[in-house]
Design a protein around this motif. Sequence first.
Motif, short mmCIF file in Angstrom:
data_model
loop_
_atom_site.label_atom_id
_atom_site.label_comp_id
_atom_site.label_asym_id
_atom_site.label_seq_id
_atom_site.Cartn_x
_atom_site.Cartn_y
_atom_site.Cartn_z
N ASP A 139 0.83 -1.20 0.00
CA ASP A 139 0.00 0.00 0.00
C ASP A 139 0.87 1.25 0.00
OD1 ASP A 139 -2.14 1.81 0.32
OD2 ASP A 139 -1.87 1.75 2.49
N LEU A 198 1.28 4.34 -2.83
CA LEU A 198 0.93 5.73 -2.54
C LEU A 198 1.90 6.74 -3.14
CD1 LEU A 198 -0.26 5.51 1.16
CD2 LEU A 198 -1.64 6.03 -0.84
N TRP A 233 1.22 7.32 -6.82
CA TRP A 233 -0.09 7.95 -6.90
C TRP A 233 0.01 9.44 -6.60
CZ3 TRP A 233 -2.70 10.28 -2.77
CH2 TRP A 233 -3.98 10.73 -3.08
N THR A 267 -7.51 10.01 -10.19
CA THR A 267 -6.59 9.31 -9.29
C THR A 267 -7.09 9.37 -7.85
OG1 THR A 267 -5.22 11.29 -9.12
CG2 THR A 267 -4.57 9.64 -10.73
N GLU A 284 -9.61 6.57 -7.63
CA GLU A 284 -8.92 5.29 -7.63
C GLU A 284 -8.27 5.01 -6.28
OE1 GLU A 284 -6.15 5.47 -10.82
OE2 GLU A 284 -7.67 5.13 -12.36
N MET A 285 -7.68 6.02 -5.68
CA MET A 285 -7.00 5.82 -4.40
C MET A 285 -8.01 5.51 -3.31
SD MET A 285 -4.42 5.31 -2.66
CE MET A 285 -3.30 5.48 -3.99
N LEU A 299 -7.90 2.23 -1.06
CA LEU A 299 -7.89 2.31 0.40
C LEU A 299 -9.13 1.66 1.00
CD1 LEU A 299 -6.43 5.88 0.95
CD2 LEU A 299 -5.29 3.69 1.28
#
Length: 135
Positions: free
Chosen positions: A88, A92, A95, A108, A111-112, A116
């Motif tokens: 993860d 990040l 991202w 984005t 998507e994040m 999460l």
Amino acid sequence: MPGPTVSSGTVTAADYFHGYAAVGLLAVLGVLFVAVAFGAGRLLRPVVPTPEKLLTYECGVDPVGEGWAHTQVRYYVYAFLYVIFAVDSIFLFPWATVFAAAGYGATTLVEMFVFLGFLAVGLLYAYKKGVLEWT
């Protein structure tokens, strides 16, 4: 010898695979080096098996009892959870750089949050199963 020349912007198949040939040659040389080292070790070492040498050895103590031992599964679960959150954190950083680029912010960000969300569901599942309790 000078490198391949590219005329009028076209790249031939030989130019394309030249880089792969170098990597393949290096891989073959690495495997050959390891094989020669193991072969030399096998040819040069003395082979004198004795009952003491064939006995199981661990930390200087002679084995007593059977070889099977119980292991707590929770150690593996903690290691697995660590790997999940390490992946993860690796996700990040790229991202964050894409999020700063123009035109990609909203996509984005969604998507994040989806990513999460999946991680949060997994963590909630582990918590509900009692995996995170150290007893």
